[in-house]
Enzyme design. Sequence first.
Site, short mmCIF file in Angstrom:
data_model
loop_
_atom_site.label_atom_id
_atom_site.label_comp_id
_atom_site.label_asym_id
_atom_site.label_seq_id
_atom_site.Cartn_x
_atom_site.Cartn_y
_atom_site.Cartn_z
N TYR A 18 -44.78 -28.87 13.96
CA TYR A 18 -44.47 -29.75 12.84
C TYR A 18 -43.00 -29.78 12.62
O TYR A 18 -42.53 -30.63 11.77
CB TYR A 18 -44.93 -28.84 11.46
CG TYR A 18 -46.31 -28.45 11.54
CD1 TYR A 18 -47.40 -29.05 11.71
CD2 TYR A 18 -46.61 -26.94 11.40
CE1 TYR A 18 -48.74 -28.58 12.03
CE2 TYR A 18 -47.74 -26.38 11.63
CZ TYR A 18 -48.90 -27.16 11.93
OH TYR A 18 -50.15 -26.75 12.22
N GLY A 19 -42.08 -29.23 13.36
CA GLY A 19 -40.81 -29.29 13.05
C GLY A 19 -40.37 -30.64 13.35
O GLY A 19 -39.50 -31.49 12.57
N ASP A 20 -40.16 -31.12 14.64
CA ASP A 20 -39.92 -32.41 14.89
C ASP A 20 -40.49 -33.54 14.28
O ASP A 20 -39.86 -34.37 13.79
CB ASP A 20 -39.57 -32.71 16.55
CG ASP A 20 -38.79 -31.67 17.19
OD1 ASP A 20 -38.12 -30.85 16.72
OD2 ASP A 20 -38.64 -31.96 18.57
N TYR A 198 -41.13 -17.39 11.91
CA TYR A 198 -41.69 -16.81 13.38
C TYR A 198 -41.92 -15.47 13.34
O TYR A 198 -42.06 -14.76 11.95
CB TYR A 198 -40.44 -17.04 14.63
CG TYR A 198 -40.38 -18.58 14.39
CD1 TYR A 198 -41.14 -19.60 15.05
CD2 TYR A 198 -38.79 -19.02 13.93
CE1 TYR A 198 -40.58 -20.84 14.98
CE2 TYR A 198 -38.26 -20.16 14.00
CZ TYR A 198 -39.32 -21.06 14.55
OH TYR A 198 -38.75 -22.50 14.49
N GLN A 262 -46.49 -33.14 3.31
CA GLN A 262 -45.17 -33.07 3.05
C GLN A 262 -44.78 -32.98 1.45
O GLN A 262 -44.23 -32.10 1.12
CB GLN A 262 -44.26 -34.06 3.88
CG GLN A 262 -44.14 -33.77 5.21
CD GLN A 262 -43.29 -34.75 6.19
OE1 GLN A 262 -43.25 -35.86 5.50
NE2 GLN A 262 -42.55 -34.24 7.00
N GLY A 279 -37.31 -23.41 11.33
CA GLY A 279 -37.17 -24.97 11.70
C GLY A 279 -36.19 -25.58 11.20
O GLY A 279 -35.23 -25.11 10.51
N GLU A 280 -36.20 -26.84 11.35
CA GLU A 280 -35.36 -27.76 10.56
C GLU A 280 -35.86 -28.43 9.35
O GLU A 280 -35.17 -28.61 8.24
CB GLU A 280 -34.90 -29.14 11.62
CG GLU A 280 -33.88 -29.93 10.96
CD GLU A 280 -33.24 -30.75 12.09
OE1 GLU A 280 -32.76 -31.93 11.66
OE2 GLU A 280 -33.11 -30.37 13.18
N ASP A 281 -37.01 -28.88 9.31
CA ASP A 281 -37.49 -29.57 8.23
C ASP A 281 -37.50 -28.75 7.19
O ASP A 281 -37.20 -29.03 5.91
CB ASP A 281 -38.72 -30.19 8.67
CG ASP A 281 -39.25 -31.18 7.37
OD1 ASP A 281 -38.74 -32.11 6.98
OD2 ASP A 281 -40.33 -30.64 6.95
#
Length: 387
Positions: A18-20, A198, A262, A279-281
């Site tokens: 799901y991150g990218d 994680y 989202q 992650g990033e999002d």
Amino acid sequence: MNAAAPHWDIFCTVVDNYGDIGVTWRLAKQLAGEYALPVNLWVDDLKSFGHILPSLDPEACSQQHQGVTILKWSTPLPVAYTPGAVLIEAFACELPDDVKAAVKDASVRPVWLNLEYLSAEDWVDGCHGLPSFQPGGINKYFYMPGFSAQSGGLICEKDLFARRDAWQASSENKLALFEKLGLKGIAASDKVITVFSYETEALGALCEYFEQQPNPVHLLIPKGRSFNSLLPRLPCPVSELRPGMRIDSGNLHIHVLPMTDQQGYDELLWSADFNIVRGEDSFLRAQWAAKPFIWHIYPQEDDYHLVKLEAFMRLYCDNLAPDLASCWQKLNLAFNQQLPQAVQQHWEALTEFDSALEAHAKQWPIDALKTADLATRLVQFVKKSLR
């Protein structure tokens, strides 16, 4: 822009589910919704994408959702690629050969950008916007999201903070959300923590700590990697967990979350008292939620991920009182270094600063966004490049 083909193409490979895709989907929606741009989002794993966009058809080669054309990225491409005004290569994914050939042969070449991962490190400003010469005489530009005014900015919809504030103004909103998600027994005054991490021993240590607290603590955890850290506490294998299940131990109550889109995830972060994200999002959305958080950053070789973590923590703690800043930083480091006793110790110490940390979490999004969000800066960058 290129009048013959004004569309933007974004290519994304789905990494870690799901991150990218989370980042590129938010960007595509914002470009289409706020700037009325025709956006094509090419994705190589529509099944995983469907977890955050339930209405997606994983078999369709082309489909429209929220103003964005979503195209299946397969080999060969199911539809012919026509270069548009902009080509975005998300997170250094390797573009198909026929795409690169079409760009090379185009009479009007697109602005070609490599959208990089978000980082708070100092080098970002110097690399943002630099060209990389490609075969065929075209430049590909490095687009670097970041926290400074010299970087590519941060993804944030224009109405996000207003929607968040309206949501958080009444506890009825979060209680209605919990009911909708099938989460039972959460009172408005109970402490609620979302967990999207994680694997880490630190999570089990926090559970031990929460069990002994005088008041209820609810952990809201989606089925996935976080539960791999809690196997001794589960009544069944992770594969048999079902949304809505509740696992009680002392004053700790673990709830199994269903997957959500989202918007639903944003509302979940807004509804919690504390968020543990990866992650990033999720990392950025936790900041926009204006709530305290821990960032569980993806482990890298030679502990380079800790360099990235410390770079962000320096920014986040820049105007915090030294005792609070030190405590929050130590908690984040202990969680990422899997130090169970230290995590318990620093979480306990942080409770003394609850009100100050909450006030900082509310002010941080305003300070971090600065003068413009990523989509706005991106559109401005493209306009300058087309002159």
